[in-house]
Write a protein that holds these residues in place. Structure first.
Motif, short mmCIF file in Angstrom:
data_model
loop_
_atom_site.label_atom_id
_atom_site.label_comp_id
_atom_site.label_asym_id
_atom_site.label_seq_id
_atom_site.Cartn_x
_atom_site.Cartn_y
_atom_site.Cartn_z
N SER A 79 0.79 -1.22 0.00
CA SER A 79 0.00 0.00 0.00
C SER A 79 0.83 1.28 0.00
N ILE A 80 2.17 1.16 0.11
CA ILE A 80 2.97 2.39 0.20
C ILE A 80 3.92 2.57 -0.99
N GLY A 81 4.06 1.57 -1.85
CA GLY A 81 4.88 1.73 -3.04
C GLY A 81 6.31 1.26 -2.84
N VAL A 82 6.81 0.51 -3.83
CA VAL A 82 8.14 -0.09 -3.72
C VAL A 82 9.25 0.95 -3.65
N GLU A 83 9.05 2.09 -4.29
CA GLU A 83 10.10 3.10 -4.30
C GLU A 83 10.41 3.61 -2.90
N ARG A 84 9.47 3.45 -1.98
CA ARG A 84 9.68 3.90 -0.61
C ARG A 84 10.34 2.83 0.24
N TRP A 85 9.73 1.62 0.28
CA TRP A 85 10.23 0.63 1.23
C TRP A 85 11.49 -0.09 0.76
N GLN A 86 11.70 -0.20 -0.56
CA GLN A 86 12.93 -0.87 -1.01
C GLN A 86 14.18 -0.13 -0.55
N GLU A 87 14.10 1.17 -0.44
CA GLU A 87 15.24 1.95 0.06
C GLU A 87 15.60 1.55 1.48
N TRP A 88 14.58 1.31 2.30
CA TRP A 88 14.84 0.89 3.68
C TRP A 88 15.52 -0.47 3.72
N VAL A 89 15.04 -1.40 2.90
CA VAL A 89 15.60 -2.75 2.91
C VAL A 89 17.04 -2.75 2.39
N ARG A 90 17.28 -2.02 1.32
CA ARG A 90 18.63 -1.98 0.76
C ARG A 90 19.63 -1.37 1.73
N ALA A 91 19.18 -0.48 2.60
CA ALA A 91 20.08 0.18 3.55
C ALA A 91 20.40 -0.67 4.76
N ALA A 92 19.65 -1.74 4.97
CA ALA A 92 19.85 -2.58 6.15
C ALA A 92 20.97 -3.59 5.92
N ASP A 93 21.77 -3.82 6.95
CA ASP A 93 22.78 -4.88 6.92
C ASP A 93 22.16 -6.24 7.22
N VAL A 94 21.13 -6.23 8.06
CA VAL A 94 20.54 -7.47 8.57
C VAL A 94 19.02 -7.36 8.57
N LEU A 95 18.36 -8.45 8.18
CA LEU A 95 16.91 -8.59 8.35
C LEU A 95 16.68 -9.64 9.43
N LEU A 96 16.03 -9.26 10.51
CA LEU A 96 15.72 -10.15 11.62
C LEU A 96 14.27 -10.61 11.47
N VAL A 97 14.07 -11.88 11.18
CA VAL A 97 12.75 -12.36 10.76
C VAL A 97 12.22 -13.35 11.79
N ASP A 98 11.16 -12.96 12.46
CA ASP A 98 10.66 -13.75 13.57
C ASP A 98 9.84 -14.95 13.11
N GLY A 99 9.54 -15.80 14.07
CA GLY A 99 8.76 -17.00 13.81
C GLY A 99 7.26 -16.74 13.85
N GLY A 100 6.51 -17.82 13.71
CA GLY A 100 5.06 -17.77 13.62
C GLY A 100 4.62 -18.86 12.66
N ASP A 101 3.98 -18.48 11.57
CA ASP A 101 3.60 -19.44 10.54
C ASP A 101 4.37 -19.15 9.26
N ALA A 102 5.12 -20.13 8.79
CA ALA A 102 6.00 -19.92 7.63
C ALA A 102 5.21 -19.77 6.33
N THR A 103 4.05 -20.41 6.22
CA THR A 103 3.26 -20.26 5.00
C THR A 103 2.67 -18.85 4.91
N PHE A 104 2.28 -18.29 6.02
CA PHE A 104 1.78 -16.92 6.06
C PHE A 104 2.89 -15.95 5.69
N LEU A 105 4.08 -16.17 6.23
CA LEU A 105 5.22 -15.33 5.90
C LEU A 105 5.57 -15.44 4.42
N ALA A 106 5.57 -16.64 3.88
CA ALA A 106 5.86 -16.82 2.45
C ALA A 106 4.85 -16.07 1.60
#
Length: 222
Positions: free
Chosen positions: A81-108
């Motif tokens: 809902s916010i557009g890739v041009e905005r959030w991709q910049e945040w992801v590219r700037a990160a050294d690490v993505l910390l991804v928590d547990g829960g349901d893996a099919t929902f995450l996929a």
């Protein structure tokens, strides 16, 4: 992308050293984004556990309470809902993505819907640190036993590695050696069974186990 696939997070010095080696600098000099999305798909999770992961509070704490230079939150369900041009910049700037547990099919599902999955091949130096479902999402299948999301069409996940993961060995009453053997027999995949003191690193296709606890393999390659 470099993968550090843990069962219970950064639980000991060996796993922490592996993380620092993969990042290439101390945690205090690295930026991280935490992704709680998988929790919303699991019936045992909710607002309190999501808050616990984000803040690093016990019993969910650990990774987000490490002394990161910067730490932010990335909720995948909001990204379309916010557009890739905005959030991709945040992801590219990160050294690490910390991804928590829960349901893996929902995450996929939300990795596909958000567009994050399409971006991953470009993140050559980024380290993906998964916990439980955050690790299992990278495998081809998780087994019916680990599906909690009612809308999951099946047990398939992303298949970015060619093995399966059975986490939390002997942490929960259902996560026993015997249960792991029955689970692995249905998958026809090489499988790693990990306790919460163990993790798998995948760097340039090389798979290694880091452990101060118990782990073993099952399936065709064991």
């Amino acid at each position: 992308m470099k993968l550090l696939l843990t069962s219970g997070g950064i639980r000991n010095d060996s796993i922490e050293r592996a993380l620092v080696d993969m990042v290439g600098k101390p945690v205090a000099e690295a930026s991280a984004l935490c992704i709680p999305t998988a929790q919303w798909g699991h019936t045992m999770c909710g607002p309190e556990s999501v808050r616990g992961f984000i803040t690093g509070l016990p019993p969910w704490g650990g990774m987000t309470s490490m002394p990161w230079r910067t730490l932010g939150v990335l909720e995948l369900a909001y990204l379309p809902s916010i557009g890739v041009e905005r959030w991709q910049e945040w992801v590219r700037a990160a050294d690490v993505l910390l991804v928590d547990g829960g349901d893996a099919t929902f995450l996929a599902h939300w990795m596909r819907e958000s567009g994050l999955l399409e971006l991953l091949p470009e993140l050559h130096d980024t380290v993906w640190v998964g916990v439980s479902a955050g690790s299992m999402v990278m495998t081809p299948r998780i087994g019916r036993e680990f599906i909690a999301w009612a809308q999951a069409p099946d047990d398939t996940t992303l298949g970015l590695v060619d093995f399966a993961i059975f986490p939390h060995l002997d942490v929960f009453p259902t996560n026993t050696r015997e249960a792991a053997q029955k689970w692995a027999a249905t998958l026809e995949l090489p499988a790693y069974v990990l306790d919460d003191e163990s993790a798998i690193s995948v760097v340039d296709g090389e798979v290694s186990v880091i452990s101060e606890g118990e782990w073993f393999t099952l399936g065709p390659a064991s």
